[in-house]
Design a protein around this motif. Structure first.
Motif, PDB file in Angstrom:
ATOM      1  N   VAL A   1      39.246  53.439  36.342  1.00 39.32           N
ATOM      2  CA  VAL A   1      38.092  52.598  36.511  1.00 39.32           C
ATOM      3  C   VAL A   1      37.227  53.233  37.577  1.00 39.32           C
ATOM      4  CG1 VAL A   1      36.954  50.046  37.051  1.00 39.32           C
ATOM      5  CG2 VAL A   1      38.850  50.478  35.539  1.00 39.32           C
TER       6      VAL A   1
ATOM      7  N   GLU B   1      37.334  47.884  32.817  1.00 34.47           N
ATOM      8  CA  GLU B   1      37.770  47.365  33.333  1.00 34.47           C
ATOM      9  C   GLU B   1      38.383  45.757  32.783  1.00 34.47           C
ATOM     10  OE1 GLU B   1      37.026  44.622  36.291  1.00 34.47           O
ATOM     11  OE2 GLU B   1      37.028  47.208  36.389  1.00 34.47           O
TER      12      GLU B   1
ATOM     13  N   ARG C   1      33.793  55.268  37.013  1.00 31.25           N
ATOM     14  CA  ARG C   1      32.138  54.838  37.625  1.00 31.25           C
ATOM     15  C   ARG C   1      32.154  56.229  38.538  1.00 31.25           C
ATOM     16  NH1 ARG C   1      34.206  49.092  39.629  1.00 31.25           N
ATOM     17  NH2 ARG C   1      33.800  48.260  37.141  1.00 31.25           N
TER      18      ARG C   1
ATOM     19  N   ARG D   1      42.396  46.153  33.242  1.00 24.78           N
ATOM     20  CA  ARG D   1      42.757  46.168  35.094  1.00 24.78           C
ATOM     21  C   ARG D   1      42.706  44.943  35.191  1.00 24.78           C
ATOM     22  NH1 ARG D   1      40.657  44.656  39.229  1.00 24.78           N
ATOM     23  NH2 ARG D   1      38.711  44.216  38.327  1.00 24.78           N
TER      24      ARG D   1
ATOM     25  N   VAL E   1      34.747  52.008  30.527  1.00 22.08           N
ATOM     26  CA  VAL E   1      34.356  51.481  31.723  1.00 22.08           C
ATOM     27  C   VAL E   1      34.396  50.069  31.257  1.00 22.08           C
ATOM     28  CG1 VAL E   1      32.723  50.921  34.039  1.00 22.08           C
ATOM     29  CG2 VAL E   1      33.437  52.922  32.835  1.00 22.08           C
ATOM     30  N   ASP E   2      33.943  49.614  30.335  1.00 19.89           N
ATOM     31  CA  ASP E   2      34.191  47.921  30.274  1.00 19.89           C
ATOM     32  C   ASP E   2      35.542  47.898  29.925  1.00 19.89           C
ATOM     33  OD1 ASP E   2      31.461  47.525  30.731  1.00 19.89           O
ATOM     34  OD2 ASP E   2      30.694  47.889  28.791  1.00 19.89           O
TER      35      ASP E   2
ATOM     36  N   GLU F   1      43.228  51.097  38.109  1.00 21.63           N
ATOM     37  CA  GLU F   1      42.071  51.319  39.357  1.00 21.63           C
ATOM     38  C   GLU F   1      41.426  51.877  38.938  1.00 21.63           C
ATOM     39  OE1 GLU F   1      43.322  47.192  41.384  1.00 21.63           O
ATOM     40  OE2 GLU F   1      44.422  48.882  41.768  1.00 21.63           O
TER      41      GLU F   1
END
Length: 373
Positions: free
Chosen positions: A292, A308, A296, A311, A304-305, A289
């Motif tokens: 991520v 995510e 961002r 996560r 990022v993808d 988390e």
């Protein structure tokens, strides 16, 4: 309906095999309401049942089995009876717990199938790879909502209680074992002395005598025979008394509870590993988390993808792990109730019966001795 099932392991055990390898075969008589079935089982079959139950119900108190190999303190005859009584306790403790009814095919296989049918049932269960209780219990997913307030502190107190109980009851079991051995040895000594006196009197004619530096003692051989036979009779009466029969029963009950306490303490240790595993997963989720959020904030789109997706997957895994751990605590809570009920009933019963044993043993010895004289 397993609640009405009762099992008795008959005393007439059978020794099978050859001169090199032998095994004991037990006759298990199972009463289901008005119906009676009989199956033959070896010790390894009882071990199979205990292993399967432990696999399917990893956070339940599966009854302990008695020793497979002879205990040094006991004679072969006493050990054989000790093991039979222990196996009898084992099967009835299994049948008395509704939690084990959730997978009826396991109980039906052990208590109903015979010969090749039993072997086939065991093979089918192995192929099926039995689920654990976490996968089929009605409260496996919502156990957290059913936990008492302050469950962690409560279970911590229970664990401390169980550890002290395991030590104390093990010492009681050892003491009871020593008492049983002494009880048996004392009566056997009297019987042996009586037999020896009878045999010697049969070899003598007229008067048998013993002398020392300060006195001598003489007795008619026929009276010596009577005295010897009387001593053998004393031993037989004591061994057949209620106190003698209670020794084995009390011993196995206390021994079983000692093993139950040890097994319960081991369950808490296993639960602690589950807790550490959950904490590790939560730590990994927090790290993901944070990663991520950092990506961002930095305005970086690369990675990022993927972060995510990781996560979301980790969050799902942690949620399931929390539900699983809540179910572990639910099981421990229920097992604590069961453990305490057995402790109150069996340890209190032990104290009462142990006092009775000592009184009856002394009374039986005294009465038989007076009758002989």
């Amino acid at each position: 309906d397993f609640e009405c099932w009762r099992a008795v392991i008959a005393k007439d055990v059978t020794r099978k095999g050859n001169i090199f390898v032998k095994h004991t075969e037990y006759t298990v008589q199972v009463t289901a309401g008005s119906e009676l079935s009989v199956v033959k089982r070896r010790y390894s079959d009882f071990q199979w049942l205990a292993d399967v139950l432990s696999e399917v119900y990893p956070f339940r108190l599966v009854p302990a089995l008695p020793h497979k190999k002879p205990v040094k303190k006991l004679t072969d005859e006493d050990f054989a009876e000790f093991r039979r009584l222990g196996l009898n306790e084992f099967v009835n403790n299994v049948l008395s717990r509704p939690v084990f009814y959730q997978k009826p095919e396991i109980l039906v296989a052990f208590f109903q199938e015979e010969g090749k049918g039993f072997e086939r049932a065991k093979k089918e269960l192995r192929k099926a790879q039995p689920e654990t209780e976490l996968e089929f219990h009605v409260h496996s997913q919502d156990a957290g909502e059913l936990l008492r307030a302050g469950i962690d502190a409560y279970l911590e107190a229970v664990h401390a209680e169980v550890k002290s109980t395991a030590l104390a009851v093990s010492e009681i079991a050892d003491f009871c074992m020593d008492a049983a051995v002494a009880h048996s040895a004392y009566t056997e000594a009297i019987s042996g002395l009586g037999t020896a006196m009878t045999r010697r009197a049969g070899d003598e004619s007229g008067i048998a005598s013993w002398s020392s530096t300060d006195s001598s003692f003489a007795i008619q051989a026929e009276d010596m025979v009577k005295l010897g036979e009387g001593m053998v009779g004393v031993a037989d009466k004591v061994l057949s008394s209620t106190s003698s029969k209670l020794v084995s029963r009390v011993l196995i009950r206390v021994w079983m509870h000692a093993r139950r306490a040890e097994a319960f303490s081991a369950l808490f240790d296993t639960a602690a590993k589950e807790s550490k595993s959950l904490a590790s997963q939560e730590k990994k989720l927090r790290s993901t988390e944070a990663k991520v959020q950092k990506l961002r904030r930095g305005g970086k789109t690369d990675g990022v993808d993927r972060a995510e997706e990781a996560r979301v997957a980790e969050n799902r895994a942690v949620a399931q792990a929390r539900r699983s751990f809540a179910f572990v605590n639910y099981c421990l809570d229920k097992e604590a109730e069961y453990f305490r009920s057995k402790q109150v009933n069996e340890i209190s019963s032990f104290i009462d019966k142990f006092v009775l044993i000592n009184r009856e043993h002394s009374a039986a010895m005294l009465n038989a001795w007076n009758a002989m004289l």
